[in-house]
Design a protein around this motif. Structure first.
Motif, PDB file in Angstrom:
ATOM      1  N   ASP A   1      -5.960  -0.746  -4.819  1.00 28.72           N
ATOM      2  CA  ASP A   1      -5.427  -1.379  -3.609  1.00 28.72           C
ATOM      3  C   ASP A   1      -6.470  -2.327  -3.049  1.00 28.72           C
ATOM      4  O   ASP A   1      -7.465  -1.890  -2.470  1.00 28.72           O
ATOM      5  CB  ASP A   1      -5.065  -0.299  -2.586  1.00 28.72           C
ATOM      6  N   GLU A   2      -6.240  -3.613  -3.256  1.00 27.58           N
ATOM      7  CA  GLU A   2      -7.194  -4.636  -2.851  1.00 27.58           C
ATOM      8  C   GLU A   2      -8.621  -4.261  -3.234  1.00 27.58           C
ATOM      9  O   GLU A   2      -9.505  -4.212  -2.392  1.00 27.58           O
ATOM     10  CB  GLU A   2      -7.084  -4.883  -1.343  1.00 27.58           C
TER      11      GLU A   2
ATOM     12  N   SER B   1       0.837  -1.207   0.000  1.00 25.72           N
ATOM     13  CA  SER B   1       0.000   0.000   0.000  1.00 25.72           C
ATOM     14  C   SER B   1       0.866   1.248   0.000  1.00 25.72           C
ATOM     15  O   SER B   1       0.591   2.222  -0.714  1.00 25.72           O
ATOM     16  CB  SER B   1      -0.919   0.009   1.218  1.00 25.72           C
TER      17      SER B   1
HETATM   18 MG   LIG Z   1      -2.176  -2.642   2.176  1.00 24.61          MG
END
Ligand SMILES: [Mg+2]
Ligand SMILES: Nc1ncnc2c1ncn2[C@@H]1O[C@H](COP(=O)(O)OP(=O)(O)OP(=O)(O)O)[C@@H](O)[C@H]1O
Lengths: 406, 236
Positions: free
Chosen positions: B172-173, B50
């Motif tokens: 991000d995810e 991240s």
């Molecule tokens: Mg992360």
């Protein structure tokens, strides 16, 4: 629609309860401001009007005579004596018709009325009252004092054998229009005059003492034939009276006294009242500002993620600042509208609630458009100012902090 | 190599804190993403995925190293300049949708366009609707964002990230919070945008199966790139 306005509006609409509460709170503050201002303005206007109902804006009299000591010659025996002021003898303004024209031509002066004024006794049967005798020219006198408008009965023309008096004096003497009274002044024989009218100028002293007669009659009674002991002056701006009085004194060398000089205490009272009302308003406004600021600060915290994503999407700091400043401005504007209405309603209700025995309001209010212009300006500025700190906080927010998946 | 890479980083490090509490999260990352690449970024939890994404997306500045977007050195830009680059060239999708709940789905999607022009004008609506159609949510355009299901909200977030047609999208995810069916749907959307517009993607994911469906898989361990592989599908 600029995106800042769009978002500001939606954020406010979304937090309906908070927005509603703070608008109500700020409205109450603005209402207090409007209410107090209306009351102060009304009070001041009515007190000044009441005062000026029975007082000329400027009164011009002969210059004070100064007793001069004789210069002793060498060889004279010097007698030391206390210089006593001569008892005020009624004197005329020298060459008063010319002075009247001169004063009337000065800027700001709207009317000049000559008169002879002196002490006298009003007699009726065995009743004897000390009065103020005014020998006047009805036409010019009427432009200074609204006698006509305050007549209770009869008329205000003052013929050579007529007199117009205050209602209280008439009651004291037990006379009505058409009755006769005798007037005595300056150790002369009393003259009999016919009561032609009765007035109520709203001032107890005036109603009890004033006797208006024709100028010629007054001159005869007060032993000042052809003379005028004073000039009453009306000006266009009442609060300019003092300046005008000084100009008259400088120009003519006569004594000129303004209503402001005569009522110094009233003016001091008015200005200290308005100062304390300003102080109250100031603190109310500070409270309103803090209220708006705290609601916006909470909203910044609550919307942290939304602000973060806006910043991530490339919203510049300036736009984020704008969104929150505008929320303050919108709250301020909305509050100024509801607050003005509330304050005006409150003021009107209050002035109707408390009434004098004659039905006029004890607390007259004055709701001029300037009051609302001021309310809107102040409220908007306060909303803006209150929003500055929360807006800057929102702009400084780190988008990553706000977005972190937690 | 005539055209500069859409994304190029060299020697990027990132430290948080100072002194005893200092934590080095990125320890010298070099990475180059060409226009139209479809990259998965994987690695154990806490490896710095991240953080790297935030640095690449100009949301954080690296402690050392350079980040270049289409040849433009981000280190030379001030906050306003970085915001402008994000607005004009980048799209973001996060694990949580981060929609603005007080707006409708369409208004949320319209925001990036409005940020570009400064005005929330109605003429931008057709483009927002088109983007919503691409994620299959045109019918919900005027529904308030807070009334949508989790999967729908994430698809709106995808439509929002893609509406301004960025050359590079960071995710991000993006499917971390979705069930398999919704996850698959979102992933297929990415692939379609990639195919239709040649948009480059960098997707952080824990899902091995999804990573396998990307063209290239970059593995990050303890702040370093430990492997950078072309998948069979990508090589094909
Ligand atoms: Mg992360
Ligand atoms: N602002 C910060 N201050 C201090 N430490 C931080 C900060 N941001 C991230 N870290 C640390 O950096 C490390 C990497 O975090 P990061 O979120 O990049 O990991 P990740 O690979 O995305 O993990 P996950 O797969 O669990 O999301 C973590 O140990 C985290 O605690």
């Amino acid at each position: 629609m600029p995106i800042e306005i769009f978002l500001a509006w939606r954020f406010l609409r979304d937090g309906r309860l908070q927005t509603g509460l703070i608008v109500v709170g700020a409205s109450v503050g603005i209402a207090v401001m409007v209410f107090l201002s209306a009351l102060m303005a009304g009070l001041s206007t009515s007190l000044v009007r009441q005062t000026l109902g029975t007082q000329a804006h400027v009164v011009v009299r002969p210059a004070e005579q100064v007793a001069r000591a004789l210069r002793p010659r060498p060889g004279d025996t010097l007698v030391v004596a206390a210089v006593e002021r001569a008892p005020r003898r009624l004197r005329s303004i020298v060459d008063w018709p010319a002075r009247q024209l001169e004063v009337a031509s000065m800027p700001g002066v709207t009317a000049v009325a000559p008169s002879v004024v002196g002490a006298a006794f009003a007699l009726r049967g065995t009743t004897r009252r000390s009065v103020t005798l005014l020998g006047v020219d009805a036409r010019s006198f009427g432009r200074i004092y609204a006698v006509e408008a305050h007549l209770r009965s009869g008329r205000f023309g003052v013929s050579a054998t007529g007199a117009v008096l205050g209602v209280a004096l008439a009651a004291d003497l037990g006379v009505r229009v058409g009755d006769r009274i005798r007037l005595q002044a300056a150790q002369r024989e009393p003259e009999t005059l016919r009561v032609e009218g009765l007035f109520d100028l709203g001032n107890r002293d005036v109603n009890e003492r004033w006797v208006l007669v024709a100028m010629r009659t007054g001159q005869t009674l007060l032993d000042l034939v052809g003379g005028a002991s004073r000039l009453d002056v009306a000006v266009s701006e009442v609060f300019e009276a003092e300046r005008t009085a000084r100009r008259i004194a400088d120009r003519t060398g006569l004594d000129a006294e303004s209503w402001m000089a005569r009522n110094g205490q009233l003016l001091v009272a008015l200005s200290s009242q308005s100062a304390s009302s300003m102080l109250i308003q100031f603190f109310v406004i500070v409270a309103v500002a803090l209220g708006i600021a705290s609601v916006l600060a909470v909203s910044v915290v609550q919307r942290g993620r939304q602000i973060g994503i806006l910043r991530a999407m490339g919203a510049p700091r300036g736009r984020v600042v704008g969104v929150f400043l505008l929320q303050g401005v919108i709250v301020g504007l909305a509050s100024s509208v509801t607050g003005s209405l509330l304050g005006a309603g409150l003021a009107l209700a209050f002035s109707r609630q408390v009434e004098n025995p004659d039905g006029s309001p004890t607390f007259p209010v004055e709701l001029g458009p300037w009051l609302f212009v001021r309310a809107v300006t102040v409220a908007t500025a306060v909303g803006w100012t209150a929003a500055v700190a929360p807006a800057r906080r929102a702009a400084r927010l780190d988008p990553v902090e706000a977005i972190r998946n937690e | 190599m005539s055209e500069p890479a859409v994304l190029e980083v060299e020697g990027v490090t990132k430290r948080f804190g100072a002194g005893a509490s200092e934590a080095q999260v990125l320890r010298g990352v070099d990475l180059r993403v060409e226009a139209g690449e479809f990259v998965a970024l994987v690695g154990p939890s806490g490896s710095g995925k991240s953080t790297l994404l935030h640095v690449l997306g100009l949301l954080q500045t690296p402690s050392e190293g350079t980040v270049r977007l289409s040849g433009l050195d981000a280190g030379a830009l001030d906050d306003a300049g970085r915001a402008r680059l994000r607005r004009e060239r980048l799209g973001f999708v996060f694990q949580f949708h981060h929609l603005i709940p007080s707006l409708t789905a369409e208004e949320n999607v319209r925001i990036p366009l409005a940020l570009a022009s400064g005005s929330m004008r109605a003429t931008l609506r057709p483009r927002a609707l088109e983007s919503l159609r691409a994620v299959g949510l045109e019918a919900k355009a005027d529904a308030s964002a807070r009334t949508l299901s989790g999967g729908e909200q994430q698809r709106v977030a995808v439509a929002r990230a893609l509406v301004a047609q960025p050359g590079l999208v960071f995710a991000d995810e993006p499917t971390g919070n979705l069930d398999t069916e919704n996850a698959d749907q979102v992933f297929r959307l990415f692939r379609r945008m990639h195919a239709e517009r040649n948009t480059a993607f960098v997707i952080v994911t824990h899902d091995v199966a999804l990573a396998a469906r990307c063209d290239r898989v970059v593995t990050l361990v303890d702040g370093r790139v430990t492997s950078d592989l072309r998948t069979p599908s990508g090589a094909a």
